[in-house]
Scaffold this motif. Structure first.
Motif, short mmCIF file in Angstrom:
data_model
loop_
_atom_site.label_atom_id
_atom_site.label_comp_id
_atom_site.label_asym_id
_atom_site.label_seq_id
_atom_site.Cartn_x
_atom_site.Cartn_y
_atom_site.Cartn_z
N VAL A 282 5.37 10.19 7.11
CA VAL A 282 6.83 10.19 6.98
C VAL A 282 7.25 10.03 5.53
O VAL A 282 8.14 10.73 5.03
N LEU A 283 6.59 9.11 4.81
CA LEU A 283 6.92 8.92 3.40
C LEU A 283 6.56 10.15 2.58
O LEU A 283 7.28 10.51 1.62
N MET A 284 5.48 10.83 2.93
CA MET A 284 5.11 12.06 2.25
C MET A 284 6.19 13.13 2.42
O MET A 284 6.55 13.83 1.47
N ILE A 285 6.73 13.22 3.63
CA ILE A 285 7.80 14.18 3.88
C ILE A 285 9.06 13.82 3.10
O ILE A 285 9.71 14.69 2.49
N LEU A 286 9.41 12.54 3.07
CA LEU A 286 10.60 12.11 2.33
C LEU A 286 10.47 12.40 0.84
O LEU A 286 11.44 12.82 0.19
N LEU A 287 9.28 12.19 0.27
CA LEU A 287 9.08 12.47 -1.15
C LEU A 287 9.13 13.97 -1.44
O LEU A 287 9.42 14.37 -2.57
N ASP B 129 0.82 -1.21 0.00
CA ASP B 129 0.00 0.00 0.00
C ASP B 129 0.86 1.26 0.00
O ASP B 129 0.55 2.24 -0.70
N LEU B 130 1.94 1.26 0.78
CA LEU B 130 2.82 2.42 0.81
C LEU B 130 3.47 2.67 -0.55
O LEU B 130 3.55 3.81 -1.02
N TRP B 131 3.89 1.60 -1.21
CA TRP B 131 4.52 1.75 -2.53
C TRP B 131 3.52 2.26 -3.56
O TRP B 131 3.85 3.17 -4.36
N ALA B 132 2.32 1.73 -3.56
CA ALA B 132 1.31 2.17 -4.53
C ALA B 132 0.95 3.63 -4.31
O ALA B 132 0.86 4.42 -5.28
N SER B 133 0.78 4.04 -3.06
CA SER B 133 0.45 5.44 -2.78
C SER B 133 1.60 6.37 -3.14
O SER B 133 1.39 7.46 -3.66
N ALA B 134 2.83 5.92 -2.85
CA ALA B 134 3.99 6.76 -3.14
C ALA B 134 4.18 6.95 -4.64
O ALA B 134 4.45 8.08 -5.10
N THR B 135 4.05 5.89 -5.43
CA THR B 135 4.24 6.02 -6.88
C THR B 135 3.16 6.89 -7.52
O THR B 135 3.45 7.71 -8.39
N SER B 136 1.90 6.74 -7.09
CA SER B 136 0.84 7.58 -7.65
C SER B 136 1.03 9.04 -7.23
O SER B 136 0.82 9.96 -8.04
N THR B 137 1.46 9.26 -6.00
CA THR B 137 1.72 10.64 -5.54
C THR B 137 2.83 11.28 -6.34
O THR B 137 2.72 12.42 -6.80
#
Length: 491
Positions: free
Chosen positions: A469-474, A287-295
């Motif tokens: 956290v992943l949103m901040i890193l991106l 789920d984290l990977w899918a959300s990160a790639t679409s974002t």
């Protein structure tokens, strides 16, 4: 672009017109509406003034004083851009409920948005010819007097542009204010749609937000004036004059450290605590990977589209200072003051009635991003256009260059810092956009912001923390681009 940007405003006016005048007046004069107006007004005034004070003050310390390690401070002061306002609010609320008040709301939103003033102020201060301060000193002005009488007017276009962006974002801010339990017109609009889906009543409130936006645009235009700021030369070829802080060095460093602790330390420590101690903490890699790639994909494509669309708008506003050019440029701002859900509903209504095949597709979502965040790109590109002397283009034409050659060989290199910063700003906004994405995203497409909000709204703070956290890193690469663009723009 002006026509597309005005579609949500047309939707608001059309929907509001469905309410009989008597009912509309009765609705708008209720005591609750007066309370929302007061809350919105004082948040707008307090947030813009505090953001401008922090942004200009920090920029002055970094560029114009002997502050130790100015490059390091510059990078750290840009870092809060990577922390979305609603994540900042989440961090503060989960640490202390004392921020659920007017002073707390002003503090949190200012900590999130002051870089919108800081970055253009840094670029303007670096480009400013320091000889004007030498002249002021020779005429007997002390550094403080010279700053307010000479420096601040010279960098006013950058400061006003950044302050306008802060004001527009405060008008449309929802996530942070909802978490802070601070009711404004925007939170009331979302509450109307969520509880009763009362479209006309909600769009009446949105019409009031548009009135706020028009006031902001008028004030910014009045304070900007018609003075031109472009120069052919780069001024004196020496480093900017740096004032000695002396006894104020330690207090200045302490103030910057406190600012960074409040803007970065509190939210990051809160997220770390919830990931370590939260009972609902999970790390679903898929789920984290899918959300990160679409974002990431939406941010890059949407940022490029909005920045490309900003070029003709900024060019017309700067190179043709006539009423039509001003009207076109001003037309893109009202949509930025509207909550994302209002813009999204306008696009949903229009797409269903005009082109049903486009309903809930990526083109409509990207169009919504362009409408919402075009002002970010225009402010960045326009500030660069303001400093690009048109005489260079005239010289290129006199040497036989065609219009395309002038654009490619002269104008585009001058605009590159503004284009870079504009795309980075829009990409940051898209990667953290919430309300419009919830309504316009195609089925099966989610972003880090929407996944974070769904978990935080259900009080699953531990589960929400990894998405934040992943949103901040991106957001870090775009923040680094902005920090570098602010220094390159001065060269």
């Amino acid at each position: 672009m002006a026509g597309l940007s005005l579609m949500p405003l047309g939707f608001v006016i059309f929907s509001s017109a469905q309410v009989p005048p008597g009912e509309a007046i009765d609705f708008l004069v209720r005591p609750r509406i007066g309370e929302l107006l007061w809350n919105t007004t004082r948040l707008l005034v307090g947030g813009v003034l505090l953001s401008a004070a922090i942004g200009v003050g920090a920029a002055w310390l970094v560029v114009r004083t002997d502050l130790p390690k100015p490059g390091l401070w510059h990078g750290l002061l840009c870092a809060p851009l990577a922390v979305p306002a609603f994540v900042n609010g989440f961090g503060w609320v989960s640490t202390t409920h004392a921020v659920q008040s007017f002073p707390g709301a002003v503090l949190v939103v200012s900590l999130s948005y002051y870089p919108l003033v800081y970055l253009p102020a840094v670029a303007a201060l670096r480009r400013l010819d320091s000889s004007v301060e030498d002249v002021a000193a020779g005429l007997g002005h002390r550094p403080v007097s010279a700053f307010f009488r000479v420096v601040l007017p010279a960098i006013s276009p950058a400061v006003l542009g950044g302050s306008l962006l802060v004001g527009l974002h405060l008008l449309g801010e929802y996530g942070a204010l909802q978490l802070l339990n601070y009711p404004t017109l925007t939170t009331a609009i979302l509450a109307q749609y969520a509880s009763t889906f009362n479209g006309p009543a909600a769009t009446l409130l949105a019409l009031v937000l548009v009135a706020f936006c028009l006031v902001l645009l008028g004030l910014e235009l009045l304070m900007r004036g018609r003075r031109r700021h472009a120069r052919v030369g780069a001024g004196v070829t020496r480093s900017p004059m740096r004032h000695r802080l002396g006894r104020l060095r330690l207090p200045s460093v302490a103030a910057l450290v406190l600012l960074l602790v409040l803007a970065l330390g509190i939210p990051l420590l809160s997220l770390t605590r919830w990931m370590v101690r939260g009972s609902s903490t999970r790390f679903p890699a898929g789920d984290l990977w899918a959300s990160a790639t679409s974002t990431l994909g939406l941010a890059v494509v949407g940022g490029a589209l909005a920045t490309a669309a900003a070029v003709p708008v900024a060019w017309l506003a700067v190179r043709h200072r006539r009423p039509l050019g001003t009207l076109v440029e001003r037309s893109i701002y009202p949509a930025n003051a509207l909550p994302g859900i209002v813009v999204a509903l306008a696009l949903v209504t229009i797409s269903i009635r005009v082109v049903p095949a486009l309903y809930q597709t990526l083109p409509v979502l990207l169009l919504g991003y362009a409408i919402l965040f075009l002002p970010r790109a225009v402010v960045s590109v326009r500030s660069t256009f303001e400093l690009a002397p048109p005489v260079l283009e005239d010289v290129a034409r006199s040497l036989g260059c065609s219009g395309r050659q002038v654009a490619r060989r002269v104008t585009l290199p001058l605009l590159l810092p503004g284009l870079t910063s504009g795309m980075a700003l829009v990409s940051l906004a898209i990667s953290t956009e919430l309300t419009a994405t919830l309504l316009l995203a195609p089925t099966g497409v989610s972003t880090l912001a929407t996944d974070f909000w769904q978990r935080a709204a259900s009080v699953a703070y531990g589960a929400a923390a990894p998405y934040a956290v992943l949103m901040i890193l991106l957001s870090v690469p775009a923040t680094v681009l902005l920090a570098r663009a602010a220094t390159r723009e001065a060269r």
